[in-house]
Motif scaffolding. Structure first.
Motif, PDB file in Angstrom:
ATOM      1  N   ARG A 366      45.853  -5.501 129.957  1.00 36.91           N
ATOM      2  CA  ARG A 366      46.119  -5.701 131.382  1.00 36.91           C
ATOM      3  C   ARG A 366      47.621  -5.698 131.683  1.00 36.91           C
ATOM      4  NH1 ARG A 366      41.610  -4.541 134.214  1.00 36.91           N
ATOM      5  NH2 ARG A 366      39.828  -5.829 133.598  1.00 36.91           N
ATOM      6  N   GLN A 367      48.390  -6.370 130.856  1.00 36.71           N
ATOM      7  CA  GLN A 367      49.804  -6.591 131.148  1.00 36.71           C
ATOM      8  C   GLN A 367      50.688  -5.429 130.727  1.00 36.71           C
ATOM      9  OE1 GLN A 367      50.479 -10.302 129.136  1.00 36.71           O
ATOM     10  NE2 GLN A 367      48.952 -11.374 130.386  1.00 36.71           N
ATOM     11  N   GLY A 368      50.154  -4.560 129.862  1.00 38.01           N
ATOM     12  CA  GLY A 368      50.956  -3.436 129.409  1.00 38.01           C
ATOM     13  C   GLY A 368      52.070  -3.840 128.468  1.00 38.01           C
ATOM     14  N   ASP A 369      51.923  -4.991 127.794  1.00 36.11           N
ATOM     15  CA  ASP A 369      52.921  -5.421 126.813  1.00 36.11           C
ATOM     16  C   ASP A 369      52.891  -4.491 125.609  1.00 36.11           C
ATOM     17  OD1 ASP A 369      53.484  -7.560 128.467  1.00 36.11           O
ATOM     18  OD2 ASP A 369      52.152  -8.936 127.395  1.00 36.11           O
ATOM     19  N   GLU A 370      53.837  -4.701 124.708  1.00 34.64           N
ATOM     20  CA  GLU A 370      53.843  -3.916 123.472  1.00 34.64           C
ATOM     21  C   GLU A 370      52.474  -4.033 122.803  1.00 34.64           C
ATOM     22  OE1 GLU A 370      56.160  -3.694 119.153  1.00 34.64           O
ATOM     23  OE2 GLU A 370      56.908  -5.002 120.761  1.00 34.64           O
ATOM     24  N   ALA A 371      51.916  -2.901 122.431  1.00 33.50           N
ATOM     25  CA  ALA A 371      50.546  -2.871 121.914  1.00 33.50           C
ATOM     26  C   ALA A 371      50.414  -3.665 120.622  1.00 33.50           C
ATOM     27  CB  ALA A 371      50.105  -1.431 121.691  1.00 33.50           C
ATOM     28  N   ILE A 372      49.287  -4.341 120.487  1.00 35.42           N
ATOM     29  CA  ILE A 372      48.929  -5.003 119.234  1.00 35.42           C
ATOM     30  C   ILE A 372      48.398  -3.927 118.282  1.00 35.42           C
ATOM     31  CG2 ILE A 372      47.417  -6.711 118.151  1.00 35.42           C
ATOM     32  CD1 ILE A 372      47.119  -7.965 120.984  1.00 35.42           C
ATOM     33  N   ASN A 373      48.857  -3.940 117.044  1.00 34.92           N
ATOM     34  CA  ASN A 373      48.306  -3.006 116.059  1.00 34.92           C
ATOM     35  C   ASN A 373      48.120  -3.735 114.734  1.00 34.92           C
ATOM     36  OD1 ASN A 373      47.618  -0.901 114.300  1.00 34.92           O
ATOM     37  ND2 ASN A 373      48.776   0.582 115.489  1.00 34.92           N
ATOM     38  N   ASP A 374      46.940  -4.334 114.571  1.00 37.63           N
ATOM     39  CA  ASP A 374      46.607  -5.071 113.351  1.00 37.63           C
ATOM     40  C   ASP A 374      46.084  -4.168 112.239  1.00 37.63           C
ATOM     41  OD1 ASP A 374      47.155  -7.391 114.772  1.00 37.63           O
ATOM     42  OD2 ASP A 374      45.059  -7.917 115.100  1.00 37.63           O
ATOM     43  N   ALA A 375      45.907  -2.878 112.532  1.00 42.56           N
ATOM     44  CA  ALA A 375      45.164  -2.021 111.606  1.00 42.56           C
ATOM     45  C   ALA A 375      45.855  -1.861 110.255  1.00 42.56           C
ATOM     46  CB  ALA A 375      44.927  -0.653 112.236  1.00 42.56           C
ATOM     47  N   GLU A 376      47.183  -1.741 110.269  1.00 38.40           N
ATOM     48  CA  GLU A 376      47.883  -1.526 108.997  1.00 38.40           C
ATOM     49  C   GLU A 376      47.753  -2.744 108.099  1.00 38.40           C
ATOM     50  OE1 GLU A 376      52.279  -0.133 107.319  1.00 38.40           O
ATOM     51  OE2 GLU A 376      51.850  -0.082 109.466  1.00 38.40           O
ATOM     52  N   ASN A 377      47.983  -3.941 108.659  1.00 40.76           N
ATOM     53  CA  ASN A 377      47.788  -5.147 107.849  1.00 40.76           C
ATOM     54  C   ASN A 377      46.331  -5.302 107.435  1.00 40.76           C
ATOM     55  OD1 ASN A 377      48.544  -7.920 106.791  1.00 40.76           O
ATOM     56  ND2 ASN A 377      46.973  -8.438 108.273  1.00 40.76           N
ATOM     57  N   GLY A 378      45.402  -4.992 108.337  1.00 44.56           N
ATOM     58  CA  GLY A 378      43.984  -5.069 107.983  1.00 44.56           C
ATOM     59  C   GLY A 378      43.652  -4.178 106.813  1.00 44.56           C
ATOM     60  N   ALA A 379      44.241  -2.969 106.799  1.00 44.07           N
ATOM     61  CA  ALA A 379      44.013  -2.050 105.686  1.00 44.07           C
ATOM     62  C   ALA A 379      44.633  -2.571 104.401  1.00 44.07           C
ATOM     63  CB  ALA A 379      44.579  -0.676 106.028  1.00 44.07           C
ATOM     64  N   ASN A 380      45.844  -3.125 104.489  1.00 45.71           N
ATOM     65  CA  ASN A 380      46.518  -3.606 103.278  1.00 45.71           C
ATOM     66  C   ASN A 380      45.856  -4.861 102.710  1.00 45.71           C
ATOM     67  OD1 ASN A 380      48.677  -1.772 102.622  1.00 45.71           O
ATOM     68  ND2 ASN A 380      49.690  -2.408 104.508  1.00 45.71           N
ATOM     69  N   SER A 381      45.377  -5.748 103.568  1.00 45.11           N
ATOM     70  CA  SER A 381      44.672  -6.928 103.052  1.00 45.11           C
ATOM     71  C   SER A 381      43.304  -6.549 102.503  1.00 45.11           C
ATOM     72  CB  SER A 381      44.561  -8.002 104.136  1.00 45.11           C
ATOM     73  OG  SER A 381      45.795  -8.692 104.267  1.00 45.11           O
ATOM     74  N   THR A 382      42.634  -5.573 103.136  1.00 46.99           N
ATOM     75  CA  THR A 382      41.388  -5.055 102.554  1.00 46.99           C
ATOM     76  C   THR A 382      41.674  -4.426 101.203  1.00 46.99           C
ATOM     77  OG1 THR A 382      40.455  -4.635 104.755  1.00 46.99           O
ATOM     78  CG2 THR A 382      39.453  -3.482 102.907  1.00 46.99           C
ATOM     79  N   MET A 383      42.775  -3.688 101.105  1.00 46.12           N
ATOM     80  CA  MET A 383      43.143  -3.058  99.832  1.00 46.12           C
ATOM     81  C   MET A 383      43.443  -4.112  98.773  1.00 46.12           C
ATOM     82  SD  MET A 383      43.411  -0.201  98.316  1.00 46.12           S
ATOM     83  CE  MET A 383      43.629  -0.209  96.535  1.00 46.12           C
ATOM     84  N   THR A 384      44.036  -5.227  99.171  1.00 43.78           N
ATOM     85  CA  THR A 384      44.287  -6.315  98.216  1.00 43.78           C
ATOM     86  C   THR A 384      42.976  -6.827  97.638  1.00 43.78           C
ATOM     87  OG1 THR A 384      46.250  -6.967  99.495  1.00 43.78           O
ATOM     88  CG2 THR A 384      45.407  -8.550  97.895  1.00 43.78           C
TER      89      THR A 384
END
Length: 444
Positions: A366-384
Motif C-alpha cells: 500500500r505504502q510503496g516503501d522499499e520492497a520486502i524480499n525475503d526470498a534470498e535468505n529463505g533460500a539460504n536458510s533452506t540450503m543450510t
C-alpha cells in the motif's frame, strides 16, 4: 482446533491461526509510473491461495485480516476435497465478505496453480515445499507479490531456481515474504538489534532445538495410487517435504544464521530412524544432530527429533564472548557474564508473528516503501537445512560448495505430473521405502 461440519467460527479460527505450520511483466495497474510497487489505499487487491491445507487456509485468513480491501478470488490445490474444505472454512470465518471465489476460479490438479496466480495481484504459496520453486518462479514471472511458506525447496536444483527468481523479483520491485515468522516477531527483532550492537560480544557457539513427539500420519486408503498416497502423506517423502530438518527445524537454524550474520561453510552430523520407522513413515529420519561451522569460526549444534515421550524443546541458545542469548517464542533474554540479565522480553502484548508477516506485506504494498524480499535468505536458510540433511544422511563432513554442486532433482518435471505416474520413490515388495544409510548414502 474445534470443528463443526468442517467449519470454524471466525473468532475460533483467528485465535488459533498461529498453529498452521505447521512473461516477466506485472499487471499494468501495478507497473504504472505513479506506483510501480504501490497500491492505492482504496484499490482492491486480489488474492490467490495455492495449497489449501491448514497452512494455506491460515495464511489466507491472516492476509484477509491484514487488509480489509483484499479479496480472495482464486484457489488451487491438487485435491478437490481439500480446496472445498478450505473455501467453506474461509467463507464461514469471513461471512462471505472478502471472499469472491467463483466456481470457475477453483482450480484442482497439479497445473491449476498457474490459472489461480493469473487471477491475482498477491499470491500465497503453501503447497508441500517440493513444488515451491516452480510456483514461485511462475508468480514472479507474472509480476505478483508473494507470501510463500518455508522451506522454499527440497533440493539444490530448487534452491537455485528460487535464488534466480528472487533476483527477478528484486528487479521488478516485488514484495516477497517467506514464512520464517521469527523475523517478524518482536522478541527476536529486539534480541537481534542488541546482539548486533555488541550486547554479548561475538557469537562463538550455540545450540538450536526442535525436539517434539512428531506429526500426523494419514493411512493409505483403497484405490489410492502411489502418487496420491505420497501426496496425502507428503511429510514423509523427501521430494515433497525434505525431511523434518527442513520443514520444522529450519526455523531454529534460520535464527542462528540471522543472529550470527553468516551461513555455514560446512556441516557434519548423525541421524536415523529409531522410533518412527514403519512402512507408513516413508523415508525420512526421526532424529538429526548436526554441527554447523561458520566462516567466523562459530559452531552451532543443531538438534531435531520426532520421538514421543522424550524431551520436548523448541528454542535457541547462543554464547558470545561477553554473554549469552536465549529465544523462544515471545520470550527472550540476554545475559552478561559479568552483570547477569541485561535484557528480558516477555511479550504478552506482542502481535502474533504469523499475522505480522501479512500486516507488513500488505502495508508495504500500500505504502510503496522499499520492497520486502525475503526470498534470498529463505533460500539460504533452506540450503543450510539441506546441508545438514546431507551430513546426517551420509555421515560425512559436507561443505557448502560440495552441497551446491548437487544436480539431483527430487521433484518430477511438472509436465509429467499426474496421480497415475510412478512416484519419485517407490516401496519394495514388502512395502518399505528406501531410507538413507550413513556411510553408504552419497551426497545428493
Amino acid at each position: 482446533m474445534k470443528k463443526n461440519n468442517n467449519k470454524l467460527p471466525r473468532r475460533e479460527f483467528i485465535k488459533n491461526s498461529s498453529i498452521f505450520t505447521g512473461g516477466l511483466l506485472m499487471a499494468s495497474s501495478f507497473l504504472s509510473p505513479a506506483h510501480a510497487n504501490k497500491a492505492k489505499n482504496n484499490e482492491k487487491l486480489k488474492l490467490a491461495v495455492i495449497g489449501c491445507g491448514g497452512r494455506g487456509t491460515g495464511a489466507a485468513s491472516q492476509a484477509l485480516i491484514a487488509d480489509k480491501n483484499v479479496e480472495l478470488v482464486a484457489m488451487a490445490d491438487a485435491f478437490e476435497d481439500r480446496l472445498n474444505k478450505s473455501y467453506e472454512n474461509l467463507n464461514e470465518m469471513f461471512g462471505g465478505v472478502q471472499i469472491n471465489v467463483k466456481p470457475s476460479h477453483k482450480f484442482v490438479g497439479f497445473g491449476g496453480y498457474k490459472k489461480a496466480i493469473d487471477e491475482a495481484d498477491v499470491v500465497i504459496l503453501a503447497t508441500p515445499p517440493g513444488f515451491r520453486p516452480q510456483h514461485f518462479e511462475y508468480a514472479v514471472a507474472q509480476g505478483k507479490h508473494v507470501f510463500m511458506e518455508k522451506p522454499v525447496a527440497t533440493d539444490v536444483v530448487g534452491i537455485k531456481k528460487v535464488m534466480a527468481a528472487a533476483q527477478v523479483a528484486k528487479q521488478k520491485n516485488l514484495n516477497v515474504v517467506v514464512g520464517l515468522q521469527r523475523h517478524y516477531q518482536r522478541s527476536y527483532q529486539e534480541t537481534y538489534k542488541r546482539i548486533k550492537r555488541g550486547a554479548i560480544g561475538d557469537i562463538v557457539s550455540g545450540q538450536v532445538y526442535w525436539n517434539s513427539g512428531g506429526v500426523w500420519v494419514r493411512p493409505r486408503k483403497d484405490n489410492m495410487t502411489e502418487m496420491e498416497y505420497q501426496m496425502r502423506n507428503w511429510y514423509y517423502f523427501n521430494w515433497l517435504c525434505g525431511d523434518h530438518i527442513l520443514e520444522q527445524h529450519i526455523h531454529n537454524i534460520d535464527v542462528a544464521n540471522w543472529f550470527i550474520g553468516e551461513y555455514p561453510t560446512k556441516a557434519q552430523g548423525m541421524g536415523g530412524r529409531e522410533v518412527r520407522n514403519g512402512k507408513d513413515h516413508g523415508q525420512i529420519f526421526d532424529h538429526h544432530f548436526v554441527e554447523f561451522t561458520y566462516p567466523s569460526g562459530a559452531i552451532i549444534s543443531s538438534q531435531c527429533r520426532h520421538q514421543p515421550n522424550c524431551m520436548n524443546r523448541v528454542d535457541e541458545v547462543l554464547q558470545g564472548t561477553e554473554g549469552s542469548s536465549y529465544t523462544k517464542g515471545n520470550k527472550a533474554e540476554l545475559k552478561s557474564y559479568k552483570k547477569g540479565v541485561i535484557y528480558a522480553h516477555n511479550g504478552e502484548d506482542d502481535i502474533n508473528p504469523y499475522q505480522q508477516e501479512h500486516n507488513r506485506l500488505f502495508a508495504t504494498i500500500r505504502q510503496g516503501d522499499e520492497a520486502i524480499n525475503d526470498a534470498e535468505n529463505g533460500a539460504n536458510s533452506t540450503m543450510t537445512a539441506i546441508l545438514g540433511r546431507m551430513a546426517t544422511y551420509t555421515g560425512k563432513v559436507v561443505t557448502w560448495e560440495q552441497a551446491m554442486q548437487s544436480n539431483l532433482s527430487l521433484v518430477p518435471d511438472e509436465d509429467t505430473l499426474t496421480f497415475d505416474i510412478q512416484a519419485p520413490v517407490m516401496p519394495d515388495e514388502q512395502g518399505n521405502y528406501p531410507v538413507p544409510v550413513p556411510g553408504k548414502s552419497k551426497i545428493s
